[in-house]
Design a protein around this motif. Sequence first.
Motif, short mmCIF file in Angstrom:
data_model
loop_
_atom_site.label_atom_id
_atom_site.label_comp_id
_atom_site.label_asym_id
_atom_site.label_seq_id
_atom_site.Cartn_x
_atom_site.Cartn_y
_atom_site.Cartn_z
N CYS A 134 -4.63 0.12 -0.14
CA CYS A 134 -5.33 -0.95 0.57
C CYS A 134 -6.75 -0.51 0.92
O CYS A 134 -7.08 0.67 0.87
N CYS A 142 0.85 -1.18 0.00
CA CYS A 142 0.00 0.00 0.00
C CYS A 142 0.89 1.24 0.00
O CYS A 142 1.73 1.41 0.88
N CYS A 162 -7.10 2.30 3.44
CA CYS A 162 -6.70 3.65 3.03
C CYS A 162 -7.60 4.23 1.94
O CYS A 162 -7.61 5.44 1.73
N GLU A 218 0.06 4.16 0.59
CA GLU A 218 -0.36 5.14 1.59
C GLU A 218 0.24 4.82 2.96
O GLU A 218 0.81 5.68 3.61
N CYS A 219 0.04 3.59 3.42
CA CYS A 219 0.43 3.26 4.78
C CYS A 219 1.55 2.24 4.88
O CYS A 219 2.04 1.96 5.98
ZN LIG Z 1 -2.89 1.22 3.31
#
Ligand SMILES: [Zn+2]
Lengths: 137, 137
Positions: free
Chosen positions: B132, B92, B135, B94-95
């Motif tokens: 994901c 992911c 997110c 983002e995270c």
């Molecule tokens: Zn994520």
Amino acid sequence: MSDMNRKSTGPHRSTKQRAAIKDALVAARGFRSAQELHDELKAEGQRVGLTTVYRNLQALASAGEVDVLRTSEGEAIYRRCGTGEHHHHLVCTECGNSVEVGSEEIESWAKRVAKHHGFTPVDHTAEVFGICSGCSK
Amino acid sequence: MSDMNRKSTGPHRSTKQRAAIKDALVAARGFRSAQELHDELKAEGQRVGLTTVYRNLQALASAGEVDVLRTSEGEAIYRRCGTGEHHHHLVCTECGNSVEVGSEEIESWAKRVAKHHGFTPVDHTAEVFGICSGCSK
DNA sequence: ACGGATTTGACAATCGTTTTCAATAAGTCC
DNA sequence: GGACTTATTGAAAACGATTGTCAAATCCGT
Ligand SMILES: [Zn+2]
Ligand SMILES: [Zn+2]
Ligand SMILES: [Zn+2]
Ligand SMILES: [Zn+2]
């Protein structure tokens, strides 16, 4: 003077430096770092600033005219590929020569893997590194 | 067999710093850069020098205890994976959370592509990046 | 050729990472 | 425990790739 352009706000003027950089990339026929390209231009008698090489490679990359990869050390390497379509690469770690490999197998694998885990696919990498026949002898 | 060789060059003493770094990586459950890990350790009250984080991640990586990837910006990110066996990742962006994906499909593809063009295969990359489900909300 | 916007390039600055080296602390022996 | 040896730590400096700065050079429409 209006900006009804799309995502790729490419360069507006044609300069000798940009042409030299493009030509050098074409002649290279493989992946080159900005510094390698700068060295090759210098050896060739062209005088192009290193900053300009970086800037133009960047511009060419975001215009989709060249492909960018990262070496395992994190250095960016660029290549002028024969097609603008999405593809992957087989790269010689010795000389940078490479082969473009389209692969529906990889595309479907990436999509399948993402969906199977509830991810929204954004991008994927898939490159093979090896020693080409010329370098292994 | 090759796993035994890798571990023989490992660290000799156990320190609180190394344990803290390992624990932080395990707790992270995803890919983290050295600096992110350092920040998380600091926020947690642990005092570990940034240099030490870099050194230990490096050591863990060459011991095969953690995986290393490069972001598209060239930054190294590390993850403590559940298996020591070769695999790829769904990450992911983002995270940093990720899923390990083993894939015989990719392995055979890499070998096939290399051989088909006369290359001696050395390595390959194949990671899928996406957002994901947590997110994308 | 003129003039204004774009591009260049030498240099400084930034970013991630590695090196340096004196101080600290792990493991060992007593 | 205490002394000893040496791996490990960490602050700071060094490093290499890349980006920002800005005055000067260049392109291009007029
Ligand atoms: Zn994520
Ligand atoms: Zn080669
Ligand atoms: Zn693809
Ligand atoms: Zn693989």
